[in-house]
Design a protein around this motif. Structure first.
Motif, short mmCIF file in Angstrom:
data_model
loop_
_atom_site.label_atom_id
_atom_site.label_comp_id
_atom_site.label_asym_id
_atom_site.label_seq_id
_atom_site.Cartn_x
_atom_site.Cartn_y
_atom_site.Cartn_z
N LYS A 70 -0.15 1.37 2.90
CA LYS A 70 0.30 1.12 1.54
C LYS A 70 1.31 -0.01 1.48
O LYS A 70 1.34 -0.78 0.53
CB LYS A 70 0.93 2.40 0.96
N LYS A 74 -1.33 -4.20 1.03
CA LYS A 74 -1.24 -4.88 -0.26
C LYS A 74 -0.53 -6.21 -0.10
O LYS A 74 -0.81 -7.17 -0.79
CB LYS A 74 -0.48 -4.01 -1.25
N GLU A 96 -5.82 0.89 -8.00
CA GLU A 96 -4.80 1.72 -7.34
C GLU A 96 -5.48 2.87 -6.64
O GLU A 96 -6.33 3.53 -7.20
CB GLU A 96 -3.85 2.28 -8.39
N GLU A 97 -5.06 3.13 -5.43
CA GLU A 97 -5.64 4.26 -4.67
C GLU A 97 -5.28 5.56 -5.32
O GLU A 97 -6.06 6.41 -5.57
CB GLU A 97 -5.06 4.33 -3.27
N GLY A 99 -1.98 7.31 -7.84
CA GLY A 99 -0.65 7.26 -8.42
C GLY A 99 -0.07 8.65 -8.38
O GLY A 99 -0.77 9.61 -8.09
N LYS B 291 7.24 1.28 -2.46
CA LYS B 291 5.84 1.65 -2.57
C LYS B 291 5.28 1.13 -3.90
O LYS B 291 4.19 0.56 -3.93
CB LYS B 291 5.72 3.17 -2.50
N GLU B 295 2.38 -1.87 -4.51
CA GLU B 295 1.10 -1.49 -5.09
C GLU B 295 0.53 -2.60 -5.94
O GLU B 295 -0.67 -2.71 -6.11
CB GLU B 295 1.28 -0.24 -5.97
N GLU B 296 1.39 -3.41 -6.50
CA GLU B 296 0.95 -4.45 -7.42
C GLU B 296 1.08 -5.80 -6.73
O GLU B 296 2.17 -6.25 -6.43
CB GLU B 296 1.80 -4.40 -8.68
N HIS B 305 4.51 -2.89 -13.77
CA HIS B 305 4.06 -1.77 -12.94
C HIS B 305 5.25 -0.96 -12.47
O HIS B 305 5.25 0.28 -12.50
CB HIS B 305 3.29 -2.33 -11.74
N LYS B 309 6.00 2.92 -13.14
CA LYS B 309 5.95 3.87 -12.04
C LYS B 309 7.31 4.34 -11.59
O LYS B 309 7.47 5.40 -11.05
CB LYS B 309 5.26 3.20 -10.83
#
Lengths: 100, 536
Positions: A70, A74, A96-97, A99, B291, B295-296, B305, B309
């Motif tokens: 993760k 990315k 997205e895997e 959330g 994290k 992710e973005e 994002h 989040k």
């Protein structure tokens, strides 16, 4: 009889009568086992290799692996995208895997 | 596996068959199909103690007195009788031998409690290597407590909780550790203490600190570290030497103020008193931030994002408290986080819960999941044994049937999963069993799901109180699907009228390797009935 099997009893006295001790001893001296030599050294282990047990159990290894995926995957993908960013429209978000 | 079922045939087979590598214990366990505790001695005459546990090495039976002041330890033995002469009256001899004393010899009785301190009867941990037992005594719980510095609200307080380390061989108290005006949950479901090899972690709920202690060979309880306000040992020293003024606004999260108005101003009070968030909370928030950041990939959308989040839920994350903790190995902890009011309730809907894996050495959070996470559930299904955190020395504990070492348990779990209508609800329900409560399962081979099939609602390896039925509990052979191997009668046969009105609760204590079990049946307003199940 003097055979390799000695005087062991058997139902039929003709059993094992074909075996001659002379044959057996000559056979064992004539045949040398075939040995195979490797033609390359690609599969040799590295000279400084040390094999030891992994201290972390498999569950922890999976936790670390997933967190590295993760955090690093990315980032690698974003490095790939950045050079094209200037000349193209902004892309949509990566899928997205999961959330929470 | 043995070809036949007859015990004599199996003994002959054992001489010539060698078991598969790594499966010698499973192979030998098949003999437990032949030696079953089918004979019941009902309502045995025994002292009125509350029997807690037969230790996992089968050496001690630990019990507490009814007034919860004393500990009485017995040695499990086996009945024996002899006769003189030729005529043996087997029946009458066995009748005379069927007493509590034939099975258990009292070793000693020690007093741990005092006038206002009582033994916590749900708590007992055993260290097999040194034969130490860990007990706890506490004063009464108070719910109305004045707020102390550092203590959180909403959690009751106990004036004094003491953990006693007792050498079970002779009853000598080796060491004690006390907590004052604190709260450590010692109920079976939310046990706040976990033992792994020689390390003990104690979850102090009021002060939100995890105390790590080590049990030395000499019998001393030594503090190793405290995780909570500070993560590294020298954090406190560093902060004290650098603090200029007591109230410093938390500048690390500037965007927080934008969302304060959305979440309600009253939340500000939480961070006003102390200048920093606790060490563990900071580690958690930074992990969630990193994290969400990663992710973005697109920097333009990243802030959006992050807002969605992280910042939107920021106050919820800050308000999380640690509820339960367990070791995953010597350096890693699995911590359950939840909201203040949701900790002990079993309902999973309103109160979100989270699990974090924390490395004590690097003080980093390795993973963070919500309790509905399917990723965590798949790890749970595959590696359930590793959540048990059994050290490699304790061989028998590795053979307790679980989802990851037994195909029948896994089938049961998967059929439950397939039947359920809502997967996330199912996952949340299963996740309530994490973090694991250590030493809560009996290693007895009679609970091995590859050998026997039994009704898990009536009896199982997990030691807890269950509603008892009048019907005997059946153990059916797994290999021969309809053959009943043995039955356990839980109580005296009462007439239909009485049994339906009174509620009976039973608990079971199985010896780890002998065909011997105790069943204790408690009925409201009636004396406790203790039965012994054995193979005669």
């Amino acid at each position: 009889m003097g055979s390799l099997l000695g005087d062991w009893p058997s139902y039929d006295p003709h059993n094992f009568s074909q075996l001659r001790p002379a044959d057996l001893s000559s056979q064992s001296s004539k045949v040398t086992p075939v040995t195979y030599q490797p033609t390359h050294s690609r599969t040799l282990p590295p000279p400084d290799q040390v094999i030891s047990t992994e201290t972390r159990n498999i569950l922890l290894r999976r936790f670390y692996q997933k967190s590295e995926e993760k955090l690093c995957r990315k980032r690698a993908a974003s490095d790939h995208l950045t050079p094209e960013h200037r000349c193209k429209q902004p892309r949509g978000t990566l899928a997205e895997e999961e959330g929470y | 596996m043995f070809k036949g079922t007859n015990v004599a045939a199996r003994i002959f087979e054992r001489q010539i068959i060698s078991p598969r590598p790594g499966a010698s214990i499973n192979f030998v366990r098949q003999f437990y199909e032949n030696l079953v505790p089918g004979c019941t001695i009902c309502d045995i005459d025994c002292p009125d103690y509350s029997f807690k546990k037969i230790t996992d090495d089968g050496q001690y039976l630990v019990s507490f007195s009814r007034n919860l002041q004393d500990i009485i330890v017995y040695r499990p033995t086996w009945l024996s009788f002899s006769f003189k002469g030729e005529i043996c009256d087997y029946e009458s001899l066995t009748q005379k031998a069927k007493k509590f004393d034939s099975f258990f010899t009292q070793l000693y009785c020690i007093t741990l409690g005092s006038s206002n301190e009582f033994i916590c009867k749900d708590f007992f941990l055993y260290l097999e290597n040194h034969q130490f037992g860990l007990f706890a005594t506490s004063t009464a719980q108070t719910h109305e407590v004045p707020a102390n510095e550092g203590a959180i609200h909403g959690v009751p307080s106990i004036e004094k909780i003491t953990f006693h380390l007792v050498r079970l061989k002779d009853g000598e108290v080796m060491d004690e550790k006390s907590f004052y005006n604190d709260f450590v949950n010692l109920t079976p479901h939310s046990m706040g203490v976990f033992l792994y090899e020689d390390l003990l972690c104690i979850m102090s709920l009021r002060y939100q600190t995890i105390h790590i202690l080590q049990v030395r060979d000499s019998g001393n309880l030594v503090d190793v570290r405290n995780i909570g306000a500070f993560c590294l040992e020298d954090d406190e020293l560093y902060l004290n030497s650098h603090t200029q003024c007591p109230a410093v606004v938390n500048k690390s999260k500037p965007d927080e103020n934008i969302h304060q108005s959305a979440n309600g101003i009253h939340h500000q009070q939480v961070t006003q008193g102390s200048s920093f968030l606790t060490g563990i909370k900071q580690r958690l928030l930074s992990f969630i931030f990193r994290k969400a950041w990663n992710e973005e990939a697109d920097p333009a959308l990243r802030v959006q994002h992050l807002k969605k989040k992280f910042y939107f839920h920021f106050q919820d994350y800050v308000d999380l408290i640690m509820w339960k903790v367990q070791f995953l190995d010597r350096y890693h902890l699995l911590i359950k986080f939840g909201s203040v009011d949701g900790g002990v309730s079993r309902s999973t809907d309103q109160h979100p819960a989270f699990f974090a894996v924390y490395n004590m050495e690097t003080t980093e959070i390795v993973a963070f999941y919500q309790n509905s996470s399917e990723e965590l559930y798949s790890l749970f299904e595959q590696f359930y044994d590793h959540f048990h955190a059994n050290s490699r020395e304790l061989v028998h504990a590795n053979f307790i049937s679980s989802y990851s070492n037994n195909v029948h348990a896994l089938e049961q779990l998967q059929s439950m999963k397939n039947k359920t209508s809502s997967l996330s609800q199912f996952v949340k329900k299963i996740m309530t069993s994490l973090p694991y409560t250590c030493q809560s399962q009996s290693p007895s081979p009679y609970f091995d799901l590859s050998l026997f099939r039994y009704d898990e609602k009536l009896i199982s390896a997990t030691e807890r109180l269950r509603h008892s039925t009048d019907h005997p509990i059946k153990f059916i052979s797994r290999r021969q699907p309809h053959v009943l191997k043995f039955k356990m009668k839980t109580g005296l046969e009462t007439s239909g009228m009485d049994s339906s009105r009174t509620k009976k609760i039973s608990s079971f204590l199985f010896h780890p390797y002998l065909p011997l079990a105790l069943s204790i049946q408690q009925t409201y307003m009636q004396p406790t009935v203790v039965n012994i199940h054995l193979r005669l």
